[in-house]
Write a protein that holds these residues in place. Sequence first.
Motif, short mmCIF file in Angstrom:
data_model
loop_
_atom_site.label_atom_id
_atom_site.label_comp_id
_atom_site.label_asym_id
_atom_site.label_seq_id
_atom_site.Cartn_x
_atom_site.Cartn_y
_atom_site.Cartn_z
N ASP A 120 0.84 -1.20 0.00
CA ASP A 120 0.00 0.00 0.00
C ASP A 120 0.87 1.25 0.00
OD1 ASP A 120 -2.20 -1.63 0.05
OD2 ASP A 120 -2.62 -1.35 2.19
N SER A 121 1.96 1.20 0.77
CA SER A 121 2.87 2.35 0.84
C SER A 121 3.50 2.64 -0.52
CB SER A 121 3.97 2.06 1.88
OG SER A 121 4.95 3.07 1.89
N GLN A 122 3.92 1.59 -1.21
CA GLN A 122 4.54 1.78 -2.52
C GLN A 122 3.54 2.34 -3.53
OE1 GLN A 122 6.19 -2.09 -3.35
NE2 GLN A 122 8.02 -1.72 -2.13
N SER A 123 2.31 1.84 -3.48
CA SER A 123 1.28 2.33 -4.41
C SER A 123 1.00 3.81 -4.17
CB SER A 123 0.00 1.52 -4.22
OG SER A 123 -1.04 2.02 -5.04
N ALA A 124 0.84 4.19 -2.91
CA ALA A 124 0.60 5.61 -2.59
C ALA A 124 1.81 6.46 -2.95
CB ALA A 124 0.26 5.76 -1.11
N ALA A 125 3.00 5.92 -2.73
CA ALA A 125 4.23 6.68 -3.04
C ALA A 125 4.33 6.96 -4.53
CB ALA A 125 5.45 5.89 -2.56
N VAL A 126 4.04 5.96 -5.35
CA VAL A 126 4.11 6.16 -6.80
C VAL A 126 3.08 7.19 -7.24
CG1 VAL A 126 3.78 5.06 -9.04
CG2 VAL A 126 5.01 3.85 -7.24
N ALA A 127 1.86 7.10 -6.70
CA ALA A 127 0.83 8.07 -7.06
C ALA A 127 1.25 9.49 -6.68
CB ALA A 127 -0.49 7.71 -6.37
N ALA A 128 1.76 9.67 -5.47
CA ALA A 128 2.18 10.99 -5.01
C ALA A 128 3.33 11.52 -5.85
CB ALA A 128 2.57 10.93 -3.54
N ALA A 129 4.29 10.65 -6.17
CA ALA A 129 5.46 11.09 -6.94
C ALA A 129 5.06 11.47 -8.36
CB ALA A 129 6.50 9.97 -6.97
N LEU A 130 4.24 10.67 -9.01
CA LEU A 130 3.84 10.97 -10.39
C LEU A 130 3.03 12.26 -10.44
CD1 LEU A 130 2.90 7.41 -11.71
CD2 LEU A 130 4.96 8.74 -12.19
N ARG A 131 2.16 12.48 -9.45
CA ARG A 131 1.41 13.73 -9.39
C ARG A 131 2.37 14.91 -9.26
NH1 ARG A 131 -3.32 11.43 -5.39
NH2 ARG A 131 -4.96 11.25 -6.97
N ALA A 132 3.36 14.77 -8.38
CA ALA A 132 4.32 15.86 -8.18
C ALA A 132 5.12 16.13 -9.44
CB ALA A 132 5.27 15.52 -7.03
N ALA A 133 5.32 15.09 -10.26
CA ALA A 133 6.08 15.24 -11.51
C ALA A 133 5.20 15.64 -12.68
CB ALA A 133 6.81 13.94 -11.83
N GLY A 134 3.88 15.85 -12.43
CA GLY A 134 2.98 16.30 -13.48
C GLY A 134 2.36 15.19 -14.29
N GLU A 135 2.48 13.93 -13.86
CA GLU A 135 1.86 12.82 -14.57
C GLU A 135 0.41 12.62 -14.10
OE1 GLU A 135 3.24 10.95 -17.00
OE2 GLU A 135 5.07 12.17 -16.93
N LYS A 136 -0.41 12.06 -14.96
CA LYS A 136 -1.83 11.86 -14.65
C LYS A 136 -2.00 10.66 -13.73
CE LYS A 136 -6.39 11.10 -16.74
NZ LYS A 136 -7.13 10.90 -18.00
N VAL A 137 -2.76 10.84 -12.67
CA VAL A 137 -3.08 9.77 -11.73
C VAL A 137 -4.59 9.81 -11.48
CG1 VAL A 137 -2.78 8.85 -9.40
CG2 VAL A 137 -0.82 9.87 -10.62
N VAL A 138 -5.25 8.66 -11.61
CA VAL A 138 -6.70 8.57 -11.40
C VAL A 138 -6.96 7.67 -10.21
CG1 VAL A 138 -8.93 7.96 -12.42
CG2 VAL A 138 -7.10 8.89 -13.87
N GLU A 139 -7.90 8.08 -9.35
CA GLU A 139 -8.26 7.30 -8.18
C GLU A 139 -9.52 6.48 -8.45
OE1 GLU A 139 -8.69 9.65 -4.69
OE2 GLU A 139 -6.62 10.36 -4.69
N TYR A 140 -9.50 5.21 -7.98
CA TYR A 140 -10.66 4.33 -8.07
C TYR A 140 -10.82 3.57 -6.76
CZ TYR A 140 -10.30 4.71 -13.23
OH TYR A 140 -10.25 5.16 -14.53
N PRO A 141 -12.05 3.19 -6.43
CA PRO A 141 -12.19 2.19 -5.37
C PRO A 141 -11.49 0.90 -5.82
CG PRO A 141 -14.31 3.20 -5.87
CD PRO A 141 -13.36 3.63 -6.95
N MET A 142 -10.73 0.29 -4.92
CA MET A 142 -9.94 -0.89 -5.30
C MET A 142 -10.19 -2.03 -4.32
SD MET A 142 -5.79 -1.22 -5.72
CE MET A 142 -5.52 -1.18 -3.94
#
Length: 349
Positions: A120-142
């Motif tokens: 879970d930590s790695q998934s959240a970390a990737v999402a936060a990092a990509l957002r900070a770098a300007g990449e598109k991140v979409v949230e879904y119930p999982m």
Amino acid sequence: MTKQTWTAAVSALLFVALAAVVSLTPVPFVSWSAGTTVNLFEPVDGQSRVEIQGVPTHATTGQLRLTTVSVTRADSQLTLPEALLSYWLSSREVLPRDAVYPPGIGVDEIRVRDVRMMDDSQSAAVAAALRAAGEKVVEYPMVTAISNGSPADGRLEPGDFVLKVNKQTVRTIADVRDAINKSAVGEAVVFDILRDRQALAPTMITVGSHANPSQPVVGIELAIGYSYAPRVAFRISPDIGGPSAGLIFALAVYDMVAPGDLLAGRSVAGTGTIAGDGTVGSIGGIQEKIAGAETAGATVFLVPAANCPDVLGLATSMRLVRVATLSEAIAALEDLKDPALAGNVRGCS
């Protein structure tokens, strides 16, 4: 042998026996000490520890160190002498066992929990990092877990993103639950999902909840997941678990994806949980992690803002930097590269 000599000998033997029993008797405590550090930019077995595909990456310099705590294993016990030694040594800490390993949870369950928290930590970390770098991140119930023998067993899998339930678009966990509740017990529900980027639409028949037989359920647990174009893989020892490396994972991904050189040749260490929005949370064992990072040669250590009270007065050769978000960590590392701005970087004092 006189009566006094006999009494003294027996007393000595009893004392030795009692001391042996006391020294071998486990006590309800665990010991924390400085653990190893892992440089995420150092290859392991000829492969990158952080591998990113599907988006351009940039070369990095320096070291980015994940920090750990060496803790008494869940399947081990601490003896009284060991607990006393850990209490007296400044580089160690003694905690009640129940504070680290909740009672009633087995060793295998603890390992599964730690692995899940790491994932879970790695998934959240990737999402936060990509957002900070300007990449598109979409949230879904999982989907995160499925009950054995439930309607969802064999139809849904952990990691499935839920897009719709009975053709109703869902964006939150509450949306999914509300959509299921619109069906009666025994009725079919159709889930529109994404699994490994493939669209699927499994159907299942609801059953009544154990707590409330009139409430329809399908037997799943949910959390918010993140979908993004790049594929990111971490090669980390399975012995390292838990959520406390989230901030460092995020910085590694950001430094590789964003232009520029964030570390600029420095050795940076840190700790902290992270959420998908970049919020950095507190962790345990901060002083032990700082000690481990200093031993490894780090010059900068990123401290979660909530842990600052735990390091007040702590003597260290490293620059301790207070961070509450990923963006603050990035800004601090950028400013520390410029002597004119380094003095403005906030510490914990």
